[in-house]
Write a protein that holds these residues in place. Structure first.
Motif, PDB file in Angstrom:
ATOM      1  N   GLN A  37       5.456 -12.500  31.799  1.00  0.00           N
ATOM      2  CA  GLN A  37       4.902 -11.208  31.389  1.00  0.00           C
ATOM      3  C   GLN A  37       4.253 -11.313  30.009  1.00  0.00           C
ATOM      4  OE1 GLN A  37       4.844  -8.148  33.049  1.00  0.00           O
ATOM      5  NE2 GLN A  37       5.519  -9.290  34.836  1.00  0.00           N
ATOM      6  N   LYS A  38       4.973 -11.935  29.086  1.00  0.00           N
ATOM      7  CA  LYS A  38       4.529 -11.960  27.690  1.00  0.00           C
ATOM      8  C   LYS A  38       3.141 -12.569  27.530  1.00  0.00           C
ATOM      9  CE  LYS A  38       5.546 -14.046  23.206  1.00  0.00           C
ATOM     10  NZ  LYS A  38       6.382 -15.001  22.468  1.00  0.00           N
ATOM     11  N   PHE A  39       2.917 -13.663  28.240  1.00  0.00           N
ATOM     12  CA  PHE A  39       1.648 -14.368  28.060  1.00  0.00           C
ATOM     13  C   PHE A  39       0.558 -13.889  29.019  1.00  0.00           C
ATOM     14  CE2 PHE A  39       4.636 -17.349  26.076  1.00  0.00           C
ATOM     15  CZ  PHE A  39       4.017 -17.464  24.832  1.00  0.00           C
ATOM     16  N   GLY A  40       0.867 -12.850  29.780  1.00  0.00           N
ATOM     17  CA  GLY A  40      -0.165 -12.257  30.635  1.00  0.00           C
ATOM     18  C   GLY A  40      -0.414 -13.006  31.931  1.00  0.00           C
ATOM     19  N   TYR A  42       1.074 -12.677  34.614  1.00  0.00           N
ATOM     20  CA  TYR A  42       1.193 -11.697  35.699  1.00  0.00           C
ATOM     21  C   TYR A  42      -0.126 -10.994  35.970  1.00  0.00           C
ATOM     22  CZ  TYR A  42       0.642  -7.707  32.649  1.00  0.00           C
ATOM     23  OH  TYR A  42       0.103  -6.780  31.798  1.00  0.00           O
ATOM     24  N   SER A  43      -0.964 -10.904  34.926  1.00  0.00           N
ATOM     25  CA  SER A  43      -2.158 -10.068  35.083  1.00  0.00           C
ATOM     26  C   SER A  43      -3.109 -10.634  36.134  1.00  0.00           C
ATOM     27  CB  SER A  43      -2.866  -9.873  33.739  1.00  0.00           C
ATOM     28  OG  SER A  43      -3.403 -11.084  33.272  1.00  0.00           O
ATOM     29  N   GLY A  46      -0.052 -11.752  39.473  1.00  0.00           N
ATOM     30  CA  GLY A  46       0.910 -10.780  39.969  1.00  0.00           C
ATOM     31  C   GLY A  46       2.299 -11.043  39.411  1.00  0.00           C
ATOM     32  N   SER A  47       3.051  -9.990  39.204  1.00  0.00           N
ATOM     33  CA  SER A  47       4.374 -10.138  38.590  1.00  0.00           C
ATOM     34  C   SER A  47       5.308 -11.003  39.420  1.00  0.00           C
ATOM     35  CB  SER A  47       5.016  -8.765  38.399  1.00  0.00           C
ATOM     36  OG  SER A  47       4.286  -8.031  37.448  1.00  0.00           O
TER      37      SER A  47
END
Lengths: 115, 641
Positions: A37-40, A42-43, A46-47
């Motif tokens: 999540q922190k480093f993006g 997921y963007s 996807g999570s």
């Protein structure tokens, strides 16, 4: 050009075969989830590492660890690089542990809404 | 028939067209002309202030005639909110015109009014109007007008202007008047005019409609002068006024000789591909495209600029876009918008290099489209100039019948055999598309935040047996509807914003729902939270006018596209471990409760929904509301894409 393509393909196949032989380092899946999540990551992926079509491929299950590491450090295509000073190898191992811990997809036939 | 219609003849025409309009016209004029007898005793003149003022009632006014003109154009709705520069026209519309054809649709922002026009026209296949305040209202509306221009969609924009500085009231009317109102939007309208007489208004209004609805379609603007609206029509003048009759004309079609050349190339090709983007202009467009594709047994790649082809048609190979293009020796591009992008790719890497994708070195490109028929200089929606092998200027859909006939005339038995073999392979490949997409979405079925695939399929489960339409863009939800739903009706979707101006989807979907209302169609709009926050006031419009629509807010609590962009910038610069990485891109702290917002506007709403297991029941209740003719909203806390 065609020879180059064949050669590159062979090298990739060899490196992939070698990569399969490496056991992934031990990682902390919980921390990996946070880093994802922190480093993006997921963007685009996807999570749950499910992928988002054209923005980022599915990472569940992840490819072999060296392939993931290599893609992070010296990415192919348009993925931005993540250097070791930003995500150390241990951080990558944690992310890898998280991706490896994700549940396998259910059979689509078992989901009523997908019929 | 004479081109000129005398005033008396026009009024007779209105009476014949409908008793309601005739009644309104008669009573409206009579009421204004006959003052009731007063029971108030007269006040001595020396005790009255302003005793030199003439009586402050008047007969038929200029804006009444303007409404007469607008009524000839079959415009059902005018989205607007009050503005003093068009107060005369508004009063004439609602009273003299009886608030019918057009009906005044009250909005809370001019941008929403214009965007509603955009969505409406793509469903109704005719324009509606918006009426915006001079200067400031037009500035508000400008982004939505630009979107529609870039999407080549017609709309009639009306504005007012107190052009005569002598009659202009102090202060505010000066702020809202301009020497040239249209300059704000001239770069992205097809035509504009600021007529200086009522006859000129009639001429210009009909011309504006004519231009807006002829390919290439686009918004047009008419500025109604304030004095012209508000002053009484001089008795002698009224008899001389006439309204030009609008004759619907055909659209520009491709040169027949070049169409024959195109057919030759397509029939001779080993692997022809049909690429479509803003192709389908009417409900007949998809059927014509399928006829051509089946004749040739050629794959179709669709960029969804319109509802071009059924997503499950075996020749729809959009999921294999790149391999399909790579294999092509001829690409027929129909209203492609970006031809250059078919053979080039500017990568999002440092220096933005052009990394052309793999293509057949002998690839030939045929272009049929109307893009180059309307190009302006400043805003760059024209895309990069591209060389093609055969370019046919004309409306692609209008050209399609002659292209089909030309192809038919050149196909031999040998061709048919070859095409059949090609088609069989394509059918075998496309048979796997749906299963692959189902497998992809299964991976995210239980995910939290709720995945876009789950959201889309829970919705599909509730509407699949209804007459439905999804007017919103799908690129921010991984195009799941095109991958998983069964989209086979010309109205199932309508393409995107044209210029990617955020704040399009929420109001444009309402415009589409307004057009769908007469069909009893269930309109379902999946809108991002970023888009929604640009135009939340449309919820009030939906409730006030009881326009049935189901909004699902794809509430990923971010400007997610920009999350990816800023992360990319930070990664390149080795700063992505910064605690500020998401500053400016996340919409959190506080989290917005969209259901409460909707309820505040008087709309039925549920949410925020975070558990995927709660989705089905909430969406079912929302769809039930819509089927009863009401709007509803479900707030879904969701994955980025």
């Amino acid at each position: 050009m065609r020879k180059f393509t064949i050669l590159a393909g062979l090298l990739l196949a060899v490196s992939l075969a070698q990569a399969q032989e490496y056991a992934p380092p031990k990682g902390d899946a919980h921390n990996g989830a946070a880093l994802f999540q922190k480093f993006g990551c997921y963007s685009c992926h996807g999570s749950w590492g499910q992928g988002t079509g054209r923005d980022g491929p599915r990472l569940n299950p992840p490819p072999a660890f060296p392939v993931v590491l290599q893609q992070l450090r010296t990415p192919r295509r348009e993925m931005p690089p993540y250097v070791a000073s930003i995500i150390p190898d241990q951080g990558v191992a944690d992310i890898y542990a998280y991706l490896s811990s994700l549940p396998k997809a259910p059979d689509p036939k078992s989901i009523k809404e997908l019929q | 028939m004479s081109k000129r219609i005398k005033r008396r003849q026009f009024l007779a025409g209105v009476a014949a067209a409908g008793p309601a309009i005739s009644l309104i016209s008669t009573t409206g004029t009579a009421a204004a002309q006959t003052a009731p007898a007063s029971s108030i005793p007269p006040v001595p003149n020396d005790e009255r202030s302003l005793n030199d003022m003439p009586p402050q009632t008047q007969g038929k006014s200029g804006s009444d005639f303007m409404i007469d003109v607008i009524k000839t154009l079959d415009i059902d709705y005018c989205a607007s909110l009050p503005g003093s520069t068009f107060r005369g026209l508004q009063e004439s519309m609602i009273n003299y015109g009886g608030n019918r054809k057009p009906e005044f649709i009250t909005t809370l922002h001019e941008d929403s009014a214009a965007a509603m026009c955009h969505g409406y026209a793509k469903v109704a296949h005719k324009p509606m109007a918006c009426m915006v305040h001079g200067t400031v209202g037009l500035q508000h509306a400008s982004m939505a007008i630009y979107n529609a221009f870039a999407d080549r969609v017609p709309m009639i924009v009306l504005t007012g202007n107190i052009g005569n500085s002598v009659t202009r009231q102090m202060n505010v009317e000066w702020n809202h008047s301009a020497q040239d109102q249209a300059i704000t939007v001239r770069d992205f309208t097809k035509w504009d005019d600021q007529p200086q007489s009522l006859q000129a208004f009639a001429d210009s209004m009909v011309r504006a409609y004519d231009l807006a609805t002829t390919v290439p379609m686009a918004p047009v603007l008419i500025t109604a002068d304030g004095d012209l609206q508000e002053d009484t029509i001089p008795p002698g003048m009224e008899k001389k006024l006439y309204i030009p009759k609008l004759k619907m004309r055909g659209h520009p079609t491709g040169d027949p000789a070049l169409v024959q050349d195109a057919a030759k190339m397509l029939v001779a090709a080993e692997n022809p591909v049909i690429y479509v983007n803003r192709y389908a202009r009417t409900d007949n467009g998809p059927a014509l495209l399928v006829e051509l594709a089946e004749l040739l047994q050629a794959p179709v790649v669709d960029s969804h600029g319109r509802m071009n082809i059924a997503n499950r048609h075996p020749l729809n190979h959009s999921p294999r876009r790149e391999p399909t293009f790579a294999n092509a020796d001829v690409i027929l591009a129909l209203e492609p918008v970006d031809i250059w992008g078919l053979t080039n790719y500017v990568a999002d890497l440092i220096g933005r290099p052009d990394l052309p994708p793999r293509r057949n070195p002998n690839l030939k490109i045929i272009h049929i489209g109307s893009e180059m028929l309307l190009t302006k200089s400043n805003f760059q929606d024209s895309q990069r100039y591209a060389q093609v092998d055969l370019s046919i200027a004309g409306d692609a859909e209008s050209t399609m019948p002659s292209l089909i006939e030309a192809v038919k005339s050149q196909i031999t038995a040998a061709h048919k055999s070859r095409f059949a073999a090609r088609g069989q392979k394509l059918h075998e490949m496309s048979a796997k598309f749906l299963d692959a997409a189902r497998q992809d979405v299964a991976y995210q079925w239980e995910a939290r935040p709720i995945s876009t695939g789950r959201m889309v399929m829970e919705l599909w489960d509730q509407i699949r047996n209804e007459d439905w339409m999804m007017p919103t863009e799908s690129q921010f939800i991984s195009d799941w509807p095109f991958r998983l739903w069964d989209m086979n009706k010309p109205w199932h979707t309508m393409g995107g914003s044209g210029a990617q101006g955020i704040g399009y989807n929420t109001p444009a979907a309402l415009g589409a729902a307004l057009a769908n209302k007469q069909h009893g169609r269930v309109t379902v709009a999946m809108v991002g939270d970023g888009d929604f926050n640009m135009a939340p006031g449309v919820l009030w419009t939906a409730t006030h006018h009881q326009i049935p629509i189901l909004y699902l807010v794809h509430n990923n609590r971010a400007y997610h596209q920009e999350v990816m962009m800023i992360v990319r910038m930070a990664d390149r610069r080795m700063r992505s471990n910064s605690p500020n990485l998401y500053v400016g891109t996340k919409i959190e702290g506080p989290n917005i409760d969209y259901a409460k917002i909707a309820q505040g506007y008087g709309m039925y709403a549920e949410g925020p929904i975070s558990d995927p297991k709660d989705l089905a029941a909430a969406i079912r209740r929302g769809v039930e509301r819509v089927k009863r003719g009401e709007p509803a909203l479900i707030d879904i806390v969701s994955e980025g894409r």
